[in-house]
Design a protein around this motif. Structure first.
Motif, PDB file in Angstrom:
ATOM      1  N   GLY A 358       0.873  -1.320   0.089  1.00  0.00           N
ATOM      2  CA  GLY A 358       0.086  -0.017   0.072  1.00  0.00           C
ATOM      3  C   GLY A 358       0.680   1.170   0.050  1.00  0.00           C
ATOM      4  N   ARG A 359       2.073   1.227  -0.145  1.00  0.00           N
ATOM      5  CA  ARG A 359       2.982   2.474  -0.137  1.00  0.00           C
ATOM      6  C   ARG A 359       4.311   2.086  -1.146  1.00  0.00           C
ATOM      7  N   PRO A 360       5.043   3.156  -1.693  1.00  0.00           N
ATOM      8  CA  PRO A 360       6.188   2.970  -2.471  1.00  0.00           C
ATOM      9  C   PRO A 360       7.205   2.316  -1.715  1.00  0.00           C
ATOM     10  N   LEU A 364      14.092   2.929  -2.796  1.00  0.00           N
ATOM     11  CA  LEU A 364      14.403   2.979  -4.314  1.00  0.00           C
ATOM     12  C   LEU A 364      13.821   4.066  -5.054  1.00  0.00           C
ATOM     13  N   THR A 365      12.916   4.858  -4.445  1.00  0.00           N
ATOM     14  CA  THR A 365      12.316   6.029  -5.003  1.00  0.00           C
ATOM     15  C   THR A 365      13.167   6.959  -4.796  1.00  0.00           C
ATOM     16  N   VAL A 366      13.943   7.058  -3.537  1.00  0.00           N
ATOM     17  CA  VAL A 366      14.846   8.057  -3.307  1.00  0.00           C
ATOM     18  C   VAL A 366      16.037   7.914  -4.175  1.00  0.00           C
ATOM     19  N   PRO A 445       6.238   8.440  -6.813  1.00  0.00           N
ATOM     20  CA  PRO A 445       7.470   7.493  -7.334  1.00  0.00           C
ATOM     21  C   PRO A 445       7.467   7.509  -8.732  1.00  0.00           C
ATOM     22  N   VAL A 446       6.447   7.742  -9.473  1.00  0.00           N
ATOM     23  CA  VAL A 446       6.701   7.748 -11.075  1.00  0.00           C
ATOM     24  C   VAL A 446       7.273   9.102 -11.425  1.00  0.00           C
TER      25      VAL A 446
END
Length: 599
Positions: A358-360, A364-366, A445-446
């Motif tokens: 339910g979350r990114p 990895l996003t950072v 994240p996109v």
């Protein structure tokens, strides 16, 4: 992998029913969604208006334009590219108009339209086999990776092959009837092979993806593609009188091909490592691949699925690198498929992670955002960068970041079932355990991934990176084009308007000069080869190049580029033929000189 996120999702996942589903979908109408859309559009408009096209594309365009002005068809013009690619570029060029800058921007815009079409088709196909969020992320990031391809990749044969491969995968997996799906997918996949012949590796990667999802469709598509490729190649050989000759002769002018010398395995492995480093510095999304694979595998409930996912990813990488290694030139655009694989897998990993937690994946996003910010800054330390080591660190950081995301998720879910299990269960609830109160829009994240993909568009971003050295940036490439254009204007001032010429130049210079030529080999590529390639002078293509010079009535003018075709370096017999036919003034520091026929 037929059971890895490919079964038809339940109705709630497709957005038809189910309370709370909006929190799990990629909501493009939210503030984060609009921010992502506006940012992406602005970056794409910026690169479309400013990047232009790479000198290889100008080479092909110049070949087609200068011979076309003399009535020679693209079927009969040597442009160092096969029949179907020449006609593809000719078709794009024919719908443009205006100055060179405007025509290039229009060609890039047409390329964006092709990316969007491929992405939409792929999204439609994937929605039948995975949740809508996952399908949108995979298809969207595939299209955006192609749209943000660095200028050295954009519109190259490898780039077109990837667009066609995406369309083929969409047709193979999106059409319900198996026979019809295979028939529709075989044509674009055959065309992908024929974009450059070495692009057969790209077609093989698409076949592997289809095979991993549906074994029967993959095998049938491979057979249909082989038949279609043979038929289309026969058509090209029939339509172009020199196509077979050029296919036979061109390998002889590549001194670096794997089959042109002994293979020293340690050196080959070292050069491959450097290439991966160079390619990662050019398109940093490639560094996310190991982390994305770990997160994706962590959402799969069975060990067999995880092993299969790792094997398929490894095979995709091997196929992508094999094409680069075999050609031996280590050009960046030969590996254009690698960042596309990385971006698509990252999109799938993020979508699955949302479904499970339910979350990114925060780390990895950072890292995606960080890589996108840092990559254009490498030009400021270009002399001290070891891209192989730097890429190794970036890959390791992505793996460690993914591991940290995995540990954090497990810490938040004590006693929970295996990661990804509830996401794969029909009728799963919209909210994953541990996600309550910490909802993060998927668009964020996109947006970080868009920043990573857009690392290619900035003036300081590398265009040519060779063994750890940033040779050329976007800004420097633009300046080189201006210099070539200025040199061409000097030459054009010395020539009568519209006078036919013989070009003894590289294609980018002829691109700006624009005078017609009556030689089907507009630029004598077969002259400009190392002396150790002793078989080249005896090739029929070389002899035809020579006949353009020694014919009874050669062009009254020749445009000569000394730093590209040094008469003191090429075959002495060819240099003597040029000197007998044309009187060339000393260059005196000029890029180009105008030679006059001795009559």
């Amino acid at each position: 992998m037929t059971d890895i996120s490919t079964a038809s999702p339940p109705a709630a996942e497709r957005g038809r029913t189910g309370p709370g589903t909006a929190s799990r979908r990629l909501r493009l109408t939210s503030p984060a969604g609009w921010t992502t859309i506006v940012t992406t559009a602005a970056l794409l408009i910026h690169t479309t208006l400013t990047a232009g096209v790479f000198l290889d594309i100008r080479y092909v365009l110049a070949a087609l334009r200068t011979t076309g002005a003399s009535g020679i068809s693209p079927s009969e013009t040597f442009a160092h590219r096969p029949f179907f690619y020449r006609w593809t570029i000719h078709a794009l060029d024919s719908v443009t108009g205006g100055t060179d800058a405007v025509r290039e921007a229009l060609m890039r815009s047409a390329g964006l339209a092709l990316c969007a079409a491929a992405g939409l088709l792929l999204h439609r196909a994937l929605r039948r086999r995975m949740p809508g969020r996952d399908a949108l992320l995979v298809a969207g990031l595939t299209a955006l990776t192609l749209a943000f391809a660095p200028v050295i990749d954009y519109l190259q044969p490898e780039w077109f092959a990837l667009v066609l491969a995406a369309v083929a995968v969409a047709a193979a997996l999106g059409v319900r009837d198996r026979s019809r799906a295979v028939a529709l997918a075989a044509l674009p996949l055959a065309l992908a092979v024929l974009m450059k012949y070495s692009t057969a590796g790209t077609a093989a990667m698409a076949l592997l993806v289809v095979f991993a999802v549906d074994r029967a469709r993959g095998l049938l598509l491979a057979a249909a593609t082989a038949v279609g490729t043979g038929a289309l190649f026969a058509f090209s050989a029939w339509s172009g009188s020199r196509e077979l000759q050029w296919l036979r002769d061109m390998p002889y002018i590549n001194a670096h091909a794997l089959d042109n010398g002994p293979v020293v395995l340690p050196d080959l492995l070292l050069r491959t490592a450097y290439y991966l480093g160079d390619r990662t510095a050019l398109t940093p999304v490639l560094a996310l691949l190991p982390g994305a694979l770990l997160l994706f595998a962590a959402t799969l409930p069975a060990r067999r699925q995880r092993v299969e996912a790792a094997l398929v990813t490894l095979l995709l990488l091997v196929l992508g690198l094999a094409v680069v290694v075999y050609q031996g030139n280590w050009f960046a655009y030969h590996g254009e498929s690698l960042p596309v694989v990385a971006a698509a897998l990252t999109g799938l990993a993020i979508g699955r992670w949302y479904g499970a937690h339910g979350r990114p994946p925060l780390c990895l996003t950072v890292l995606a955002l960080l890589y996108g910010v840092l990559a254009p800054l490498l030009a400021f330390v270009r002399a001290d960068v070891d891209t192989a080591a730097l890429a190794g660190l970036a890959w390791a950081a992505a793996l460690l970041g993914a591991a940290a995301d995995l540990l954090r998720a497990r810490a938040d879910r004590p006693g929970a079932e295996a990661p990804g299990a509830e996401a794969d269960r029909p009728g799963a609830k919209a909210e994953a355990p541990g996600a309550r109160g910490r909802r993060v829009p998927v668009a964020l994240p996109v947006l970080a991934l868009v920043a990573c993909l857009a690392a290619t568009v900035w003036p300081t971003s590398g265009v040519r990176i060779i063994e750890g050295t940033i040779v050329t940036t976007n800004a420097e490439l633009t300046e080189q084009a201006r210099s070539a254009e200025a040199a061409a204007r000097q030459v054009d001032a010395e020539l009568p308007p519209g006078a036919p010429v013989l070009y003894l130049t590289f294609g980018q210079q002829a691109y700006y000069i624009g005078h017609p030529t009556a030689c089907r080999y507009p630029f004598p590529t077969f002259f400009n080869v190392p002396r150790q390639l002793t078989e080249v002078p005896s090739l029929e293509s070389t002899r035809e190049n020579v006949r353009c010079i020694t014919q009874e009535h050669p062009a009254a003018y020749a445009v000569y580029q000394p730093n590209w075709l040094s008469l003191g370096v090429i075959d002495p017999r060819i240099a003597a033929d040029i000197r007998r036919t044309y009187a060339c003034p000393p260059p005196r520091g000029r890029q180009l000189v105008v030679c006059r026929a001795r009559r």
